[in-house]
Motif scaffolding. Structure first.
Motif, mmCIF file in Angstrom:
data_model
loop_
_atom_site.group_PDB
_atom_site.id
_atom_site.type_symbol
_atom_site.label_atom_id
_atom_site.label_comp_id
_atom_site.label_asym_id
_atom_site.label_seq_id
_atom_site.Cartn_x
_atom_site.Cartn_y
_atom_site.Cartn_z
ATOM 1 N N ASP A 1 -14.174 -7.183 -4.971
ATOM 2 C CA ASP A 1 -15.079 -8.082 -5.854
ATOM 3 C C ASP A 1 -14.299 -9.417 -6.320
ATOM 4 O O ASP A 1 -13.484 -9.538 -6.639
ATOM 5 C CB ASP A 1 -15.264 -7.240 -7.326
ATOM 6 N N LEU A 2 -15.043 -10.506 -5.572
ATOM 7 C CA LEU A 2 -14.624 -11.812 -5.720
ATOM 8 C C LEU A 2 -14.861 -12.413 -7.159
ATOM 9 O O LEU A 2 -14.507 -13.598 -7.254
ATOM 10 C CB LEU A 2 -14.992 -12.713 -4.544
ATOM 11 N N THR A 3 -15.010 -11.832 -7.905
ATOM 12 C CA THR A 3 -15.277 -12.129 -9.577
ATOM 13 C C THR A 3 -14.258 -11.389 -10.490
ATOM 14 O O THR A 3 -14.388 -11.821 -11.680
ATOM 15 C CB THR A 3 -16.626 -12.073 -9.767
ATOM 16 N N LYS A 4 -13.437 -10.879 -9.893
ATOM 17 C CA LYS A 4 -12.369 -10.033 -10.655
ATOM 18 C C LYS A 4 -11.253 -10.811 -10.943
ATOM 19 O O LYS A 4 -10.826 -11.633 -10.212
ATOM 20 C CB LYS A 4 -12.120 -8.656 -9.929
ATOM 21 N N ASP A 5 -10.482 -10.418 -12.152
ATOM 22 C CA ASP A 5 -9.211 -10.889 -12.323
ATOM 23 C C ASP A 5 -8.124 -9.834 -11.991
ATOM 24 O O ASP A 5 -8.601 -8.843 -11.450
ATOM 25 C CB ASP A 5 -9.305 -11.534 -13.892
ATOM 26 N N GLU A 6 -7.010 -10.214 -12.407
ATOM 27 C CA GLU A 6 -5.877 -9.387 -11.812
ATOM 28 C C GLU A 6 -5.422 -8.381 -12.873
ATOM 29 O O GLU A 6 -4.591 -7.536 -12.628
ATOM 30 C CB GLU A 6 -4.610 -10.025 -11.659
ATOM 31 N N SER A 7 -6.108 -7.982 -14.037
ATOM 32 C CA SER A 7 -5.795 -7.049 -15.094
ATOM 33 C C SER A 7 -5.659 -5.677 -14.623
ATOM 34 O O SER A 7 -4.765 -4.945 -15.124
ATOM 35 C CB SER A 7 -6.649 -7.270 -16.491
ATOM 36 N N ASP A 8 -6.649 -5.492 -13.674
ATOM 37 C CA ASP A 8 -6.404 -3.931 -13.523
ATOM 38 C C ASP A 8 -6.066 -3.599 -11.561
ATOM 39 O O ASP A 8 -6.132 -2.945 -11.202
ATOM 40 C CB ASP A 8 -7.752 -3.217 -13.183
ATOM 41 N N ARG A 9 -5.188 -5.014 -11.225
ATOM 42 C CA ARG A 9 -4.914 -4.911 -9.864
ATOM 43 C C ARG A 9 -4.206 -3.620 -9.560
ATOM 44 O O ARG A 9 -4.419 -3.028 -8.487
ATOM 45 C CB ARG A 9 -4.322 -6.108 -9.715
ATOM 46 N N TYR A 10 -3.241 -3.204 -10.315
ATOM 47 C CA TYR A 10 -2.250 -1.981 -10.094
ATOM 48 C C TYR A 10 -3.093 -0.738 -9.900
ATOM 49 O O TYR A 10 -2.786 0.223 -9.132
ATOM 50 C CB TYR A 10 -1.173 -1.939 -11.057
ATOM 51 N N ILE A 11 -4.154 -0.657 -10.790
ATOM 52 C CA ILE A 11 -5.235 0.475 -10.778
ATOM 53 C C ILE A 11 -5.733 0.486 -9.222
ATOM 54 O O ILE A 11 -6.008 1.477 -8.618
ATOM 55 C CB ILE A 11 -6.014 0.505 -11.844
ATOM 56 N N VAL A 12 -6.312 -0.550 -9.087
ATOM 57 C CA VAL A 12 -6.926 -0.831 -7.817
ATOM 58 C C VAL A 12 -6.080 -0.469 -6.644
ATOM 59 O O VAL A 12 -6.660 0.221 -5.438
ATOM 60 C CB VAL A 12 -7.649 -2.252 -7.487
#
Length: 435
Positions: free
Chosen positions: A256-267
């Motif tokens: 998703d190119l609209t996301k920020d990095e807040s849940d990057r580790y979960i992804v």
């Protein structure tokens, strides 16, 4: 470090509320002795932290709670946890009331406007462990007009983390040492894993990562010209950095190119990505059984390395981090200060270091380079950049000017040149205006 647009009522009421109490003798007493005496009847303190602490080092929170309760039997420590985009809007609203928390976590680049408006109590740095050795970037973020209004919590330098098992499947046996090697390796991984896989999972709104490409190319977010700050993302160097970033996003990021990095580790824990460029704690967090959806493959297959830059050098990192402050309306400044020290002392820093963070002080930082487990992060921190120290920088963050620019570039809504021009214009309106 990630911010949401502040509510207009929050700005107005915060300033009015603080001004109304600015001449209160109790506030003057706080400034004179570094904190007012807690009321004898104080039975609790309220601590606001971000979800990073809740999810990734809850044992440190408990240790600080246990330490202060041991000194003050019966004291209750109440915690509230906030996501980065939500925290400041909530804080601005309560600062105009009598319900302010006693401790609040702030991104280090958020501190200046709050200190300037008198929102935080003045603190005595001698009361906090390692204050004489605080990292320069963090020390600057808690200092205003020569006085201290916060305590550095931790620092973070971004590093590259990838899965050696996925790399090996693509015929790669060593981590890349330069940008050419990195992109060649990512090309191999992308071809091996297919078009839906993220060879490099890089959320477009992560401006800390994107601006590293700007600084690597010799550009800057803004520059000071004759005492006036001006956006500089339209410079040839900045455009070059943004273009390189855009090209990498386009080739390797298929999420998703609209996301920020807040849940990057979960992804990342979902197992559909090879590389992340992120604070050092994110890899270990993704490998936690709570988030690892790969059947345990992450734990033994994550490898860290210093991110190479297109310039031929290590890419400069944003030496970000968090600070802890005591709102000036707290009725328990001394108790709040005690809790902060119990949380940020040397023992607390060791816990944070074990999670992949940098400590708040140079003494403990020096030990990291000698430890193979942390040497990468320590080396990455040697080349860094910081946000413009402009009076109105807080307004830039609150408006998410950079995030909007980057999302527009990544999604194709705007060209690099047009998005940079718009961002510069928006910054020029507020950079020299005190928040």
């Amino acid at each position: 470090m990630k911010r949401k647009l502040i509510a207009a009522i929050g700005v107005a009421t915060m300033i009015v509320g603080i001004a109304a109490c600015g001449s209160d003798k109790k506030d003057d007493d706080k400034k004179a002795d570094g904190g007012s005496k807690p009321a004898a009847s104080a039975s609790s303190i309220t601590v606001w932290l971000t979800v990073d602490a809740q999810h990734n080092w809850p044992e440190l929170v408990k240790a600080a709670d246990d330490a202060i309760v041991a000194k003050h039997p019966g004291l209750k420590v109440k915690h509230e946890y906030y996501a980065w985009p939500d925290k400041n809007a909530k804080l601005d609203a309560v600062l105009a009331t009598d319900k302010a928390p006693d401790v609040v976590e702030m991104g280090n680049s958020e501190m200046v406007p709050y200190m300037a408006e008198g929102a935080f109590a003045q603190l005595d740095p001698s009361k906090f462990d390692n204050s004489s050795a605080w990292l320069d970037g963090l020390k600057q973020s808690v200092t205003y007009d020569g006085q201290t209004y916060g305590v550095p919590y931790y620092a973070a330098a971004r590093i590259a983390t990838w899965r050696k098992d996925i790399a090996a499947d693509a015929g790669i046996t060593a981590t890349p040492k330069n940008w050419t090697e990195l992109t060649a390796d990512l090309d191999k991984i992308q071809a091996k894993e297919g078009p839906k896989f993220n060879a490099w999972y890089q959320p477009s709104r992560d401006w800390y990562a994107a601006m590293s490409f700007v600084y690597d190319a010799g550009g800057a977010i803004a520059t000071n010209e004759g005492g006036q700050w001006k956006g500089s993302l339209e410079s040839p160097q900045a455009i070059q950095g943004l273009t390189t970033w855009k090209n990498a996003i386009g080739k390797y990021m298929h999420g998703d190119l609209t996301k920020d990095e807040s849940d990057r580790y979960i992804v990342y824990g979902q197992g559909k990505s090879a590389l992340i460029y992120a604070p050092g704690w994110e890899g270990p967090s993704a490998a936690d059984p709570k988030y690892d959806k790969t059947g345990g493959k992450l734990k033994d297959n994550l490898v860290n390395f210093v991110m190479p830059g297109p310039s031929g050098k290590n890419i400069p990192v944003f030496l970000g981090g968090s600070d802890l402050a005591v709102p000036s309306k707290s009725k328990n400044v001394d108790l709040a200060s005690e809790w902060i020290n119990d949380f940020t002392n040397s023992a607390g820093q060791k816990i944070l270091m074990s999670k992949g963070n940098l400590p708040n002080n140079n003494t403990q930082l020096a030990t990291l380079k000698a430890d193979p487990a942390s040497a990468v992060t320590a080396e990455a921190a040697e080349s860094s950049w910081f946000v413009p120290t402009a009076p109105g920088w807080g307004s830039v963050e609150k408006a998410q000017t950079l995030q909007t620019m980057l999302q527009n570039i990544a999604t194709g809504k705007s060209s690099v040149a047009d998005a940079a021009k718009a961002a510069d214009a928006d910054m020029d309106k507020v950079l020299n205006v005190k928040n």
